[in-house]
Design an enzyme around this catalytic site. Structure first.
Site: not given
Ligand SMILES: *Cc1c(COP(=O)(O)O)cnc(C)c1O
Length: 378
Positions: A46, A145, A263, A321
């Protein structure tokens, strides 16, 4: 599909890439199969084969001997079916059955995993014929679930007896197999009890961690995922890393003591520091939570490191990023230059450690690999 090659050709060698070791992937499957000799060993493919590319993963595992493949959605299953046309390859769809998904299952020969009375009704409407098209059934055993509870399981068993439902396998899923947990034992007891409603039907309970719990958990079919992809190499001897994420150094510079890097000036420099700026960031799935020096930390957190010029080097400041900074002060002056590749996890940096440094699990790192990262099969 998720390859920047479709956006720009030729592709720059400086883009990030993940190298996938086909031999290790096949070897991990065989290692898990050897551990459960009495069961068929399947594979969870998956989420695009845990980020690495479901068609190629499925083909590799089929060649290794795998015949049972699990995807989350029917759309994923249809893609895997294009890669695996052999009729002995079974592809199971774990969730999301509706009439469109049921039609896709019929068309692409996928087996839905029926987990609710609605699922059963939808599949009976779509799959009717004589005999009815087969499906897996999922039983709820304590995870809360997806799965049929006892009353619904009894109703399903009535349908089977009436010849109105054809069940290839009953399965359930372990919530805490990776922890020393009594929950697995309790879930197994519930599974034993509920599965007797389906006499003679094969059973499946174990994911990767469940396989390691021992023969009591193997039943007839196992469903490992993360262990195949090298996400739990520390759990069992013989498992090997599969995915190695690398990116290019774009610039090397020396910054002075007292300055800061990245940053938010999150990494104050306590010495003159040589910095390698590397072209990989959180947009590529290298999580900002895995930032280095200057970022709030917690007890026991592994130091966030990459691997460059044959050494582990600290990640410096915040991951941005598209870029990440490495502190290469302790490397030889000429050891690193633009174009050199830094490894962020894989052969030299365990993905488990990188995940722990980011407060997450290897699953999230792999499935979050971004579309700019080329999947390179070796
Ligand atoms: C994802 C999944 C698996 C595989 O789990 P791993 O922990 O990756 O081995 C097996 N079964 C089900 C139902 C799943 O959702």
């Amino acid at each position: 599909m998720s390859d920047i090659r479709s956006l720009a050709a030729p592709r720059s060698a400086r883009l990030p890439s993940v190298e996938i070791d086909r031999t290790a992937l096949a070897g991990n499957w065989q290692r898990l199969a050897a551990l459960a000799p009495g069961a068929r060993t399947g594979a969870a493919v998956k989420a695009n084969g845990y980020g690495l590319g479901a068609p190629e993963v499925a083909r590799t595992l089929y060649e290794a001997g795998c015949r049972d493949f699990f995807v989350a959605w029917a759309e994923e299953g249809a893609l895997v079916r294009q890669a695996l046309t052999a009729p002995d390859a079974r592809i199971m769809v774990l969730q999301g059955l509706d009439t469109d998904a049921a039609a896709l299952c019929r068309e692409a020969t996928l087996l839905p995993v029926l987990s609710t009375p609605d699922d059963i009704a939808i599949w009976r409407e779509a799959g009717l014929g004589s005999p009815p098209a087969p499906a897996f059934l999922q039983l709820e055993t304590g995870m809360n679930r997806l799965g049929l509870d006892e009353a619904d399981a009894r109703a399903a068993a009535d349908l089977v007896r009436a010849g109105a439902l054809s069940v290839s396998c009953v399965m359930s899923h372990l919530a805490s197999a990776d922890e020393a947990s009594e929950q697995s034992r309790d879930q197994r007891a519930v599974f034993e009890r509920l599965s007797t409603l389906f006499p003679g039907v094969p059973r499946s309970l174990a994911n990767s961690a469940g396989v390691l719990l021992g023969p009591d958990f193997h039943y007839d079919l196992t469903r490992p995922g993360i262990a195949l992809y090298g996400g739990t190499c520390d759990a069992l001897e013989g498992l090997r890393p599969v995915a190695t994420l690398t990116a290019s150094v774009l610039q090397v510079r020396t910054a002075r003591r007292g300055e800061a890097a990245g940053y938010g000036a999150a990494a104050p420099l306590r010495r003159d520091t040589r910095i390698a700026t590397v072209g990989l960031g959180y947009a590529d799935g290298f999580l900002r939570a895995g930032s280095g020096a200057g970022v709030a930390t917690w007890p026991g957190r592994p130091a966030p490191t990459a691997f460059l010029a044959n050494r582990a080097v600290p990640i410096l400041g915040r991951v941005s990023m598209d870029l990440t900074l490495l502190d290469i002060t302790d490397l030889a002056e000429d050891a690193v230059g633009p174009g050199d590749r830094a490894e962020f996890y894989g052969r030299n940096v365990p993905i488990e450690q990188v995940a722990a440094a980011a407060g997450t699990i290897p699953y999230e790192l792999l499935t979050g690999l971004g579309p700019r990262v080329a999947r390179e099969w070796g």
